[in-house]
Design an enzyme around this catalytic site. Structure first.
Site, mmCIF file in Angstrom:
data_model
loop_
_atom_site.group_PDB
_atom_site.id
_atom_site.type_symbol
_atom_site.label_atom_id
_atom_site.label_comp_id
_atom_site.label_asym_id
_atom_site.label_seq_id
_atom_site.Cartn_x
_atom_site.Cartn_y
_atom_site.Cartn_z
ATOM 1 C CB CYS A 2 26.835 -23.229 -48.284
ATOM 2 S SG CYS A 2 27.079 -24.438 -46.969
ATOM 3 N NE ARG A 27 27.271 -16.625 -48.641
ATOM 4 C CZ ARG A 27 26.001 -16.261 -48.735
ATOM 5 N NH1 ARG A 27 25.702 -15.091 -49.246
ATOM 6 N NH2 ARG A 27 25.027 -17.043 -48.350
ATOM 7 C CD1 TRP A 75 31.042 -22.220 -42.191
ATOM 8 C CD2 TRP A 75 29.160 -23.172 -41.487
ATOM 9 N NE1 TRP A 75 30.960 -22.015 -40.848
ATOM 10 C CE2 TRP A 75 29.813 -22.597 -40.376
ATOM 11 C CE3 TRP A 75 27.953 -23.841 -41.280
ATOM 12 C CZ2 TRP A 75 29.303 -22.650 -39.092
ATOM 13 C CZ3 TRP A 75 27.445 -23.897 -39.993
ATOM 14 C CH2 TRP A 75 28.108 -23.303 -38.918
ATOM 15 C CG ASN A 100 23.920 -22.592 -50.048
ATOM 16 O OD1 ASN A 100 24.868 -23.332 -50.270
ATOM 17 N ND2 ASN A 100 23.904 -21.317 -50.413
ATOM 18 N N GLY A 101 21.728 -25.005 -46.946
ATOM 19 C CA GLY A 101 20.646 -25.277 -46.011
ATOM 20 C C GLY A 101 20.765 -26.650 -45.387
ATOM 21 C CD GLU A 484 29.354 -6.897 -31.054
ATOM 22 O OE1 GLU A 484 29.975 -6.869 -32.131
ATOM 23 O OE2 GLU A 484 28.503 -7.778 -30.804
ATOM 24 C CE LYS A 488 32.330 -7.995 -33.849
ATOM 25 N NZ LYS A 488 31.317 -8.982 -33.475
ATOM 26 C CD GLU A 491 32.158 -12.788 -33.914
ATOM 27 O OE1 GLU A 491 31.182 -13.090 -34.605
ATOM 28 O OE2 GLU A 491 32.546 -11.605 -33.780
ATOM 29 C CG HIS A 507 24.798 -12.933 -7.563
ATOM 30 N ND1 HIS A 507 24.058 -13.277 -6.451
ATOM 31 C CD2 HIS A 507 24.763 -11.574 -7.619
ATOM 32 C CE1 HIS A 507 23.582 -12.190 -5.879
ATOM 33 N NE2 HIS A 507 23.995 -11.139 -6.567
ATOM 34 C CE LYS A 606 29.623 -9.818 -42.633
ATOM 35 N NZ LYS A 606 30.032 -9.122 -41.394
#
Length: 611
Positions: A2, A27, A75, A100-101, A484, A488, A491, A507, A606
């Protein structure tokens, strides 16, 4: 996550607030809004679901003006994305709040306020703050008094700003576990969750510390610490690279940031090495003293930074010969752990405001860690300010939610730390150090070469157009590179992707493999190559479409069901940073084909400043 912007001025602040929101779009958010008190002491609010431009268009119809106001990009945490859940939240027609939070005891507070007669119009935890301030103000005192009594009742992490239309000359705010910064102007002052929001009006900032409460007017800033004592905080004059906020000729920030990596690595390495040596105290003053005493390394991070930490974990043990544990910050901070003797905590974060990582660092200080080092990209961030040592990646502003250049620059810094530590411990000889330094010096050129595969990967990405799942495989330090790459892809393309250590195929994961499951393999020419080839054959026998990113000397040949991207050989120690580049490009091009929002993917942010 946020974003907060607040302003008190002797001019109309609406455009300042909206420009601040626009600068915070990177963000991640789902709605936005602002509230302004005009010259007649009327409190006017406007909120919209979606992008800031929707709010801007609405302001063309419903004009809001006044010399004091607050604004927010949300957000969603409590309550779905909707206009009624968007900030600012009001209590009656007098109190307005942005936040925020997360207020952890909001349900208890909500029940108490409903019993007192308050009516809630949203599903958010934030609305309890507005009603609490309204109630406390009715009990007596000025807005600052009411706000201090309100924050004493809140549990959780938050930064929040409140204003009162009956006292339209001041903003009151608090900072507890979530960042907040004051921007200093001439005859005007500002608040924001990120200094980037205020660069159009000031370069002078005060970073609030944990528990601070601040009252700002157009001419004064008064700060009180967690105990209510008046305090002064240092003023910082920030210099930002303004060019990095412009996409230039690129379609997306992510594309731009992928292609910026060779230059970013140059900046990361600059002044920190000579011809054959890592200059350890050029990383940050005092680094050598801490590393000399270290007997154990604990790395803590989240997301992409966690994957960088996993790669470094291999390096710390294989190169420096020191025990290294790597853990997700949200797990580390909540489990019972044993602090090892002379243990150094290394935190990794692009923003330096990642809530779980910051909490883990604070916990480590209480639990007897010898020292804390942060590897970070934002010099003004909380992690940097609170660490014993801060080593900056110098990646430049990263706008895209999906992190790219932060990853490679973190790895470059970590490799310099590993090399320095190994030299101090006697596990890295002068010759070995010189070879690592040479590899790092060549790294920008290697990354330039990796970027030349862009067109080939754009063509290869077409094979993912109808795919919903993907599997990434790697071994050794290339397993976290597979992680990674998998991160990506999920995302920004919304394809379900998993990464596995290739030796684990038998396995369980082999059960998923069929012709509809593309399998992406990272195949450097190292000691594990023959083992990896056996794993590839296991996949090939199940009919999967294989995409192998391989060192051209590894002996792979294209045939039915297997596509080879032949990469030139590079020094083994730099290969993880080299191989991630084409995999970042793969995710980017698949996302273009899928038509997703590359820079601001759904549900993501972000800077993750809540748990």
């Amino acid at each position: 996550m946020c974003g907060i912007v607040g302003a008190v001025a002797q001019r109309d602040v609406s455009e300042i607030l909206v420009e601040g929101l626009r600068r915070l779009e990177y963000r991640g958010y789902d709605s936005s809004g602002l509230a302004v008190i005009n010259s007649k002491k009327q409190l006017n609010r406007l909120r919209r679901l979606g992008k800031v431009k929707v709010l801007i268009n609405a302001l063309d119809v419903q004009v809001l003006s006044g010399g004091i106001g607050i604004a927010h990009t949300r957000w969603a945490t409590h309550g779905k994305p909707s206009e009624c859940n968007a900030h600012p939240h009001l209590s009656g027609d007098t109190i307005a709040v942005v936040h925020n939070g997360i207020i952890e005891n909001h349900e208890l507070l909500r029940d108490m306020l409903i019993h007192r007669g308050y009516v809630f119009t949203s599903c958010t935890d934030t609305e309890v703050i507005a009603h609490l301030v309204h109630w406390e103000l009715a009990q007596g005192g000025v807005l600052l008094d009411a706000f201090q009594r309100t924050t004493a009742q809140l549990k959780g992490a938050y930064s929040t700003v409140v204003m009162n239309r009956l006292d339209p000359d001041r903003l009151i705010s608090a900072c507890s576990g979530s960042p907040l910064v004051i921007g200093l102007g001439v005859g005007e002052n500002f608040l924001a969750s990120d200094p980037l929001a205020l660069l159009s009006v000031t370069r002078r900032f005060i970073f609030l510390e944990e528990g601070d409460i601040v009252e700002i007017t157009h001419c004064n800033v008064d700060i009180y610490d967690i105990d209510g004592n008046a305090v002064e905080r240092e003023i910082h004059e920030l210099r930002f690279e303004t060019c990095t906020a412009d996409k230039g000729s690129y379609k997306h920030y992510m594309q731009k940031e992928i292609f910026e990596q060779p230059f970013a690595i140059i900046k990361t390495l600059e002044g920190r090495m000579d011809a054959n040596t890592v200059l350890v105290d050029k990383l940050a003053h005092g680094t050598k003293d801490i590393l000399q005493k270290a007997d154990h390394i604990q790395i803590v991070a989240c997301g992409t930074s966690y994957n960088a930490g996993l790669v470094a974990g291999y390096w710390f043990e294989s190169i420096a010969g020191i025990r290294c544990d790597v853990e997700i910050a949200s797990e580390f901070r909540y489990r019972k752990f044993v602090t090892r003797q002379n243990s150094v905590l290394i935190t990794l974060s692009q923003s330096g405001e990642t809530a779980d990582t910051l909490a883990a660092q604070r916990l480590a200080k209480d639990r007897g860690f010898m020292a804390t080092i942060t590897v970070c990209n934002v010099a003004s961030s909380s992690l940097v300010r609170e660490s014993d040592i801060a080593i900056m990646t110098r990646a430049g502003t990263e706008i895209s939610v999906a992190s790219t250049k932060a990853f490679t620059t973190q790895l470059a810094v970590l490799l310099m730390i590993v090399t320095s530590l190994g030299k101090l411990r006697g596990t890295v000889s002068e010759k070995k150090e010189a070879n690592i330094v040479k590899a790092l010096q060549h790294l920008p050129v290697y990354l330039e070469i990796a970027l030349t595969f862009d067109k080939q990967i754009e063509s290869l990405a077409k094979g993912f157009a109808d795919k919903q799942h993907a599997l990434f495989l790697g071994r050794g330090e290339f397993f976290p590179i597979a992680m990674e790459a998998s991160l990506k892809l999920k995302e920004i393309s919304y394809i379900h992707a998993e990464a596995y250590a290739a030796g684990e195929l038998k396995h369980g994961p082999l059960a998923l493999v069929d012709a509809n499951m593309p399998v992406i393999v990272i195949a450097p020419n190292n000691d594990l190559l023959e083992k990896l080839k056996s794993n590839i054959e296991e996949v090939r026998a199940r009919g999967a479409q294989l995409y192998v990113f391989a060192d051209k000397n590894a002996g792979f040949k294209e045939s039915e069901g297997i596509t080879i991207v032949q990469m030139p050989p590079v020094e083994e120690v730099c290969a993880p940073m080299f191989f991630i580049i084409p995999l970042q490009l793969l995710s980017y091009h698949v996302a273009l084909i899928k038509g997703t929002d590359v820079d601001q993917p759904r549900n993501l942010a972000k800077s993750v400043t809540v748990e």
